[in-house]
Design an enzyme around this catalytic site. Sequence first.
Site, PDB file in Angstrom:
ATOM      1  N   GLY A  46      28.892  33.865  33.420  1.00 20.24           N
ATOM      2  CA  GLY A  46      30.185  34.304  33.919  1.00 20.24           C
ATOM      3  C   GLY A  46      30.804  35.293  32.949  1.00 20.24           C
ATOM      4  O   GLY A  46      30.432  35.346  31.774  1.00 20.24           O
ATOM      5  N   GLN A  51      37.391  39.897  28.880  1.00 19.60           N
ATOM      6  CA  GLN A  51      36.237  39.972  27.979  1.00 19.60           C
ATOM      7  C   GLN A  51      35.647  41.383  27.911  1.00 19.60           C
ATOM      8  O   GLN A  51      34.825  41.659  27.040  1.00 19.60           O
ATOM      9  CB  GLN A  51      35.154  38.978  28.398  1.00 19.60           C
ATOM     10  CG  GLN A  51      35.564  37.538  28.193  1.00 19.60           C
ATOM     11  CD  GLN A  51      34.457  36.600  28.608  1.00 19.60           C
ATOM     12  OE1 GLN A  51      34.342  36.248  29.775  1.00 19.60           O
ATOM     13  NE2 GLN A  51      33.633  36.222  27.640  1.00 19.60           N
ATOM     14  N   CYS A  89      29.942  31.115  24.899  1.00 25.51           N
ATOM     15  CA  CYS A  89      30.800  32.171  25.436  1.00 25.51           C
ATOM     16  C   CYS A  89      30.318  33.518  24.906  1.00 25.51           C
ATOM     17  O   CYS A  89      30.022  33.651  23.715  1.00 25.51           O
ATOM     18  CB  CYS A  89      32.247  31.918  25.006  1.00 25.51           C
ATOM     19  SG  CYS A  89      33.407  33.150  25.631  1.00 25.51           S
ATOM     20  N   LEU A  90      30.254  34.502  25.789  1.00 25.91           N
ATOM     21  CA  LEU A  90      29.803  35.834  25.385  1.00 25.91           C
ATOM     22  C   LEU A  90      30.739  36.468  24.359  1.00 25.91           C
ATOM     23  O   LEU A  90      30.313  37.309  23.571  1.00 25.91           O
ATOM     24  CB  LEU A  90      29.661  36.744  26.609  1.00 25.91           C
ATOM     25  CG  LEU A  90      28.591  36.315  27.622  1.00 25.91           C
ATOM     26  CD1 LEU A  90      28.621  37.222  28.842  1.00 25.91           C
ATOM     27  CD2 LEU A  90      27.214  36.295  26.991  1.00 25.91           C
ATOM     28  N   HIS A 131      35.848  27.543  32.815  1.00 26.74           N
ATOM     29  CA  HIS A 131      35.729  28.345  31.594  1.00 26.74           C
ATOM     30  C   HIS A 131      36.280  29.755  31.820  1.00 26.74           C
ATOM     31  O   HIS A 131      37.089  30.252  31.035  1.00 26.74           O
ATOM     32  CB  HIS A 131      34.251  28.402  31.170  1.00 26.74           C
ATOM     33  CG  HIS A 131      33.990  29.220  29.952  1.00 26.74           C
ATOM     34  ND1 HIS A 131      33.648  28.660  28.749  1.00 26.74           N
ATOM     35  CD2 HIS A 131      34.005  30.557  29.752  1.00 26.74           C
ATOM     36  CE1 HIS A 131      33.467  29.625  27.855  1.00 26.74           C
ATOM     37  NE2 HIS A 131      33.679  30.794  28.447  1.00 26.74           N
ATOM     38  N   GLU A 132      35.848  30.391  32.903  1.00 26.22           N
ATOM     39  CA  GLU A 132      36.271  31.773  33.162  1.00 26.22           C
ATOM     40  C   GLU A 132      37.755  31.859  33.514  1.00 26.22           C
ATOM     41  O   GLU A 132      38.438  32.791  33.081  1.00 26.22           O
ATOM     42  CB  GLU A 132      35.411  32.414  34.244  1.00 26.22           C
ATOM     43  CG  GLU A 132      33.933  32.530  33.899  1.00 26.22           C
ATOM     44  CD  GLU A 132      33.628  33.188  32.562  1.00 26.22           C
ATOM     45  OE1 GLU A 132      34.406  34.048  32.097  1.00 26.22           O
ATOM     46  OE2 GLU A 132      32.605  32.839  31.954  1.00 26.22           O
ATOM     47  N   HIS A 135      39.877  31.950  30.511  1.00 26.90           N
ATOM     48  CA  HIS A 135      39.992  33.296  29.926  1.00 26.90           C
ATOM     49  C   HIS A 135      41.168  34.068  30.522  1.00 26.90           C
ATOM     50  O   HIS A 135      41.850  34.809  29.823  1.00 26.90           O
ATOM     51  CB  HIS A 135      38.706  34.109  30.153  1.00 26.90           C
ATOM     52  CG  HIS A 135      37.650  33.889  29.128  1.00 26.90           C
ATOM     53  ND1 HIS A 135      37.821  34.190  27.791  1.00 26.90           N
ATOM     54  CD2 HIS A 135      36.393  33.405  29.249  1.00 26.90           C
ATOM     55  CE1 HIS A 135      36.714  33.891  27.126  1.00 26.90           C
ATOM     56  NE2 HIS A 135      35.831  33.415  27.993  1.00 26.90           N
TER      57      HIS A 135
END
Length: 154
Positions: A46, A51, A89-90, A131-132, A135
């Site tokens: 995701g 991000q 996480c990216l 999670h997303e 953000h």
Amino acid sequence: MALRKIVKDGDPILLKKCKPVEKFDSRLHQLLDDMKETMYAADGLGLAAPQVGIIRRAVVIDVGEGLIELINPEITFESEETQYGTEGCLSYPELYGYVTRPKTVRFKAQDRSGNWYEKEVSDLFARCVCHELNHLDGITLPEKIEAPYEEEEE
């Protein structure tokens, strides 16, 4: 489509609450296409707009069931049953930890054309949605980790 730079730990944009998407136009479509390409290139499940430096409520997710785009998403139901598992996480590439999330969530969101839809998802998909969406509200993985991830020795 183009790869975008993924914003990393320490960038204040990750802590900002995102604004709703209001224009469903070619710029939004380009952003979503770029986010998809960036997520796949980084081996992510995701990716949220902040991000890639855009403070808008847009997310792309693919947990192996095909790509889904969530514009202005909102969780409308969280199960009482939870799941506890590892997350990465990216934007925090060196960080992994254990997080508790609802086992099932239902959300409503808009597609790239502005049409509203609802979906109920469970397990990894639900974890990824939570999670997303965190953000989009400036909540990052370091805030959610309950215990550090430690690889088991063989």
